[in-house]
Design an enzyme around this catalytic site. Structure first.
Site, PDB file in Angstrom:
ATOM      1  N   GLY A  20      33.390  25.357   0.835  1.00  0.00           N
ATOM      2  CA  GLY A  20      32.423  24.481  -0.101  1.00  0.00           C
ATOM      3  C   GLY A  20      31.696  23.759   1.171  1.00  0.00           C
ATOM      4  O   GLY A  20      30.321  23.926   0.611  1.00  0.00           O
ATOM      5  N   ARG A  24      31.609  23.337   7.578  1.00  0.00           N
ATOM      6  CA  ARG A  24      32.953  24.184   7.813  1.00  0.00           C
ATOM      7  C   ARG A  24      32.288  25.529   7.982  1.00  0.00           C
ATOM      8  O   ARG A  24      33.081  26.038   9.110  1.00  0.00           O
ATOM      9  CB  ARG A  24      33.824  24.057   6.623  1.00  0.00           C
ATOM     10  CG  ARG A  24      35.236  24.690   7.047  1.00  0.00           C
ATOM     11  CD  ARG A  24      36.128  24.493   5.831  1.00  0.00           C
ATOM     12  NE  ARG A  24      36.224  23.332   4.931  1.00  0.00           N
ATOM     13  CZ  ARG A  24      36.057  23.264   3.822  1.00  0.00           C
ATOM     14  NH1 ARG A  24      36.308  23.998   2.974  1.00  0.00           N
ATOM     15  NH2 ARG A  24      36.031  22.021   3.254  1.00  0.00           N
ATOM     16  N   ARG A  43      18.398  24.621   1.687  1.00  0.00           N
ATOM     17  CA  ARG A  43      19.062  23.268   1.480  1.00  0.00           C
ATOM     18  C   ARG A  43      20.234  22.842   2.052  1.00  0.00           C
ATOM     19  O   ARG A  43      21.125  22.294   1.642  1.00  0.00           O
ATOM     20  CB  ARG A  43      19.766  23.720  -0.149  1.00  0.00           C
ATOM     21  CG  ARG A  43      18.815  23.812  -1.210  1.00  0.00           C
ATOM     22  CD  ARG A  43      19.225  24.313  -2.657  1.00  0.00           C
ATOM     23  NE  ARG A  43      18.416  24.249  -3.623  1.00  0.00           N
ATOM     24  CZ  ARG A  43      18.269  23.508  -4.563  1.00  0.00           C
ATOM     25  NH1 ARG A  43      19.025  22.607  -4.735  1.00  0.00           N
ATOM     26  NH2 ARG A  43      17.360  23.651  -5.609  1.00  0.00           N
ATOM     27  N   ARG A  87      36.918  32.751  -0.507  1.00  0.00           N
ATOM     28  CA  ARG A  87      36.846  31.320  -0.227  1.00  0.00           C
ATOM     29  C   ARG A  87      37.853  30.687   0.654  1.00  0.00           C
ATOM     30  O   ARG A  87      38.951  30.966   0.699  1.00  0.00           O
ATOM     31  CB  ARG A  87      36.976  30.615  -1.626  1.00  0.00           C
ATOM     32  CG  ARG A  87      36.946  29.258  -1.757  1.00  0.00           C
ATOM     33  CD  ARG A  87      36.868  28.619  -3.118  1.00  0.00           C
ATOM     34  NE  ARG A  87      37.513  27.490  -3.330  1.00  0.00           N
ATOM     35  CZ  ARG A  87      37.089  26.245  -2.838  1.00  0.00           C
ATOM     36  NH1 ARG A  87      36.104  26.223  -1.782  1.00  0.00           N
ATOM     37  NH2 ARG A  87      37.555  25.072  -2.887  1.00  0.00           N
ATOM     38  N   SER A  90      39.491  23.457   0.314  1.00  0.00           N
ATOM     39  CA  SER A  90      40.403  22.385   0.482  1.00  0.00           C
ATOM     40  C   SER A  90      40.978  22.142  -1.380  1.00  0.00           C
ATOM     41  O   SER A  90      40.221  22.557  -2.167  1.00  0.00           O
ATOM     42  CB  SER A  90      40.172  21.169   1.039  1.00  0.00           C
ATOM     43  OG  SER A  90      38.985  20.573   0.280  1.00  0.00           O
ATOM     44  N   GLU A 180      41.124  22.353  -7.371  1.00  0.00           N
ATOM     45  CA  GLU A 180      39.911  22.695  -6.570  1.00  0.00           C
ATOM     46  C   GLU A 180      38.895  22.713  -7.664  1.00  0.00           C
ATOM     47  O   GLU A 180      38.963  22.623  -8.863  1.00  0.00           O
ATOM     48  CB  GLU A 180      40.360  23.525  -5.638  1.00  0.00           C
ATOM     49  CG  GLU A 180      40.862  24.916  -6.067  1.00  0.00           C
ATOM     50  CD  GLU A 180      39.600  25.889  -6.297  1.00  0.00           C
ATOM     51  OE1 GLU A 180      38.812  26.459  -5.574  1.00  0.00           O
ATOM     52  OE2 GLU A 180      39.441  26.136  -7.740  1.00  0.00           O
ATOM     53  N   MET A 181      37.806  23.349  -7.032  1.00  0.00           N
ATOM     54  CA  MET A 181      36.728  23.361  -8.204  1.00  0.00           C
ATOM     55  C   MET A 181      35.654  24.631  -8.171  1.00  0.00           C
ATOM     56  O   MET A 181      34.602  24.641  -8.752  1.00  0.00           O
ATOM     57  CB  MET A 181      35.583  22.130  -7.763  1.00  0.00           C
ATOM     58  CG  MET A 181      36.396  20.808  -7.892  1.00  0.00           C
ATOM     59  SD  MET A 181      35.353  19.172  -7.384  1.00  0.00           S
ATOM     60  CE  MET A 181      34.109  19.379  -8.685  1.00  0.00           C
ATOM     61  N   SER A 204      44.735  19.370   1.048  1.00  0.00           N
ATOM     62  CA  SER A 204      44.101  18.267   1.958  1.00  0.00           C
ATOM     63  C   SER A 204      44.573  17.029   1.594  1.00  0.00           C
ATOM     64  O   SER A 204      44.818  15.939   2.330  1.00  0.00           O
ATOM     65  CB  SER A 204      42.442  18.334   1.688  1.00  0.00           C
ATOM     66  OG  SER A 204      41.953  18.289   0.447  1.00  0.00           O
ATOM     67  N   ASP A 205      45.080  16.951   0.237  1.00  0.00           N
ATOM     68  CA  ASP A 205      45.768  15.544  -0.115  1.00  0.00           C
ATOM     69  C   ASP A 205      46.597  15.873  -1.303  1.00  0.00           C
ATOM     70  O   ASP A 205      46.734  17.047  -1.773  1.00  0.00           O
ATOM     71  CB  ASP A 205      44.693  14.585  -0.481  1.00  0.00           C
ATOM     72  CG  ASP A 205      43.874  15.249  -1.821  1.00  0.00           C
ATOM     73  OD1 ASP A 205      42.764  15.795  -1.293  1.00  0.00           O
ATOM     74  OD2 ASP A 205      44.187  15.291  -2.985  1.00  0.00           O
ATOM     75  N   ARG A 218      43.055  17.814   9.284  1.00  0.00           N
ATOM     76  CA  ARG A 218      42.580  18.740   8.444  1.00  0.00           C
ATOM     77  C   ARG A 218      41.962  19.871   9.279  1.00  0.00           C
ATOM     78  O   ARG A 218      41.913  20.964   9.082  1.00  0.00           O
ATOM     79  CB  ARG A 218      41.376  17.998   7.778  1.00  0.00           C
ATOM     80  CG  ARG A 218      41.792  17.286   6.640  1.00  0.00           C
ATOM     81  CD  ARG A 218      40.685  16.571   5.884  1.00  0.00           C
ATOM     82  NE  ARG A 218      41.213  15.606   4.853  1.00  0.00           N
ATOM     83  CZ  ARG A 218      40.953  15.250   3.757  1.00  0.00           C
ATOM     84  NH1 ARG A 218      39.913  15.706   3.265  1.00  0.00           N
ATOM     85  NH2 ARG A 218      41.559  14.354   3.054  1.00  0.00           N
TER      86      ARG A 218
HETATM   87  O1  R1P Z   1      36.736  21.953   0.417  1.00  0.00           O
HETATM   88  P1  R1P Z   1      35.645  22.719  -0.511  1.00  0.00           P
HETATM   89  O2  R1P Z   1      35.889  23.955  -0.030  1.00  0.00           O
HETATM   90  O3  R1P Z   1      34.560  21.964  -0.889  1.00  0.00           O
HETATM   91  O4  R1P Z   1      36.789  22.620  -1.842  1.00  0.00           O
HETATM   92  C1  R1P Z   1      37.218  21.280  -2.366  1.00  0.00           C
HETATM   93  O5  R1P Z   1      36.565  20.054  -2.009  1.00  0.00           O
HETATM   94  C2  R1P Z   1      35.336  19.388  -3.136  1.00  0.00           C
HETATM   95  C3  R1P Z   1      35.815  18.425  -3.327  1.00  0.00           C
HETATM   96  O6  R1P Z   1      36.063  17.558  -2.438  1.00  0.00           O
HETATM   97  C4  R1P Z   1      35.340  20.816  -3.967  1.00  0.00           C
HETATM   98  O7  R1P Z   1      34.297  21.804  -3.772  1.00  0.00           O
HETATM   99  C5  R1P Z   1      36.741  21.256  -3.888  1.00  0.00           C
HETATM  100  O8  R1P Z   1      36.972  22.560  -4.339  1.00  0.00           O
HETATM  101  O1  URA Z   2      42.209  16.375  -4.771  1.00  0.00           O
HETATM  102  C1  URA Z   2      41.288  17.345  -4.386  1.00  0.00           C
HETATM  103  C2  URA Z   2      41.386  17.876  -3.291  1.00  0.00           C
HETATM  104  C3  URA Z   2      40.229  18.649  -2.902  1.00  0.00           C
HETATM  105  N1  URA Z   2      39.456  19.310  -3.833  1.00  0.00           N
HETATM  106  C4  URA Z   2      39.506  18.911  -5.032  1.00  0.00           C
HETATM  107  O2  URA Z   2      38.888  19.218  -6.043  1.00  0.00           O
HETATM  108  N2  URA Z   2      40.563  17.931  -5.326  1.00  0.00           N
END
Ligand code: R1P
Ligand code: URA
Length: 235
Positions: A20, A24, A43, A87, A90, A180-181, A204-205, A218
Site C-alpha cells: 500500500g 515500502r 502521484r 500484495r 499490513s 485490512e483494506m 502490525s497491530d 515493523r
Molecule cells: O500497509 P498497507 O499495505 O497500506 O495496508 C494497510 O495499511 C493501510 C491502513 O493503515 C491500509 O492500506 C491497510 O490495508
Molecule cells: O488495524 C489495521 C492495521 C492495518 N491496516 C488496517 O486496515 N487496519
C-alpha cells in the site's frame, strides 16, 4: 503510459509486489532487488523493476483502500499484461491467537466495500487467492520456520469506523483473522482477467489488545513477509 502509471510497455515484470505504501515499494526495491530502475513516480506512487535471484520482478505502491488498489491492478493487467499480483501489506489482528508480527496468507476475503456490489448486486462473490501462489508462499514460510496463518481477512472501506468493536467481534466469531483494506478488490480484479493474486500480510497491530509494533520491529517483520512473497515469486 497508462492513466496513473508512467511506464512504457515492457518496463514492468510479469510478477508485481504491491505494498500500500509507496515508500515500502522503494524499501523493497532498494533492499531486495538488483539492477533496479524506477518506472513510475506519478502521484508519488513509486514503481520499480529489478531482479530477484535472476528473475525480473516489479514492485508498485497501490495507495490505501479498494478504489486505489483497483486503479493499479486494472492498469497493471490491462496496459502492462501483468500475470502475478502479490500484495505485501499490513493488517490488524482480530483473533486472540493471532499475534502481532505474524504473517497471514489471505485465502479469501470478506468485505463491506461497495465495489463488488457494483459488479454482483446482492450476490456475495467470494474473492479467492490463487491456489498455486498460496501453496508456494505457504511452503516458503514453512521452510523459513515462520508461523504462517492462512484464512479469511476483512477488507474494510473504513479505517476509522464508528462502533467498530461490535463488527470486529462478529467477524472474529466467524474466524476472520484480521482487518485490512485492499484484498477483496485485488482478488476480484485478478479473477476477472484470469490472473494470479495473493495477499501476504504482516500483523502490525492487535485490535483486541491494542498492542502495536515499533517502526523498527515493523521493518524486521515486514522483511519476513517480503521474503515470502519474493521466494514464492521465483519458486
Ligand atoms: O500497509 P498497507 O499495505 O497500506 O495496508 C494497510 O495499511 C493501510 C491502513 O493503515 C491500509 O492500506 C491497510 O490495508
Ligand atoms: O488495524 C489495521 C492495521 C492495518 N491496516 C488496517 O486496515 N487496519
Amino acid at each position: 503510459m497508462s492513466t496513473h502509471i508512467g511506464a512504457n510497455k515492457g518496463d514492468i515484470a510479469d510478477t508485481v509486489l504491491l505494498p500500500g505504501d509507496p515508500l515500502r515499494a522503494k524499501y523493497i526495491a532498494e533492499t531486495f532487488l538488483e539492477d533496479v530502475t524506477c518506472y513510475n513516480e506519478v502521484r508519488g506512487m513509486y514503481g520499480f523493476t529489478g531482479t530477484y535471484k535472476g528473475k525480473r520482478i516489479s514492485v508498485q505502491g497501490t495507495g490505501m483502500g479498494a478504489p486505489s488498489i483497483a486503479i493499479y491492478a486494472n492498469e497493471l493487467i490491462q496496459e502492462y499484461d501483468v500475470q502475478n499480483l502479490i500484495r505485501v501489506g499490513s493488517c490488524g489482528a482480530l483473533q486472540k491467537d493471532v499475534q502481532v508480527r505474524d504473517v497471514i496468507l489471505a485465502q479469501t476475503s470478506t468485505t463491506d466495500s461497495q465495489m463488488n456490489r457494483m459488479v454482483f448486486g446482492n450476490i456475495d462473490y467470494a474473492p479467492t487467492a490463487d491456489f498455486g501462489l498460496l501453496k508456494k508462499a505457504y511452503d516458503v514460510g514453512e521452510e523459513q520456520g515462520l508461523n504462517l496463518r492462512v484464512g479469511n481477512v476483512f477488507t474494510s472501506d473504513s479505517f476509522y469506523r464508528e462502533n467498530a468493536m461490535e463488527l470486529f467481534q462478529k467477524l472474529a466469531e466467524y474466524n476472520v483473522l484480521a482487518v485490512e483494506m485492499e484484498t477483496t478488490a485485488l482478488y476480484t480484479i485478478a479473477a476477472k482477467y484470469d490472473r494470479q493474486a495473493l495477499s501476504v500480510l504482516t500483523v502490525s497491530d492487535h485490535i483486541l489488545t491494542g498492542e502495536e509494533t515499533t517502526s523498527e520491529e515493523r521493518q524486521t517483520t515486514f522483511n519476513d513477509m517480503i521474503e515470502v512473497a519474493l521466494e514464492a515469486s521465483v519458486k
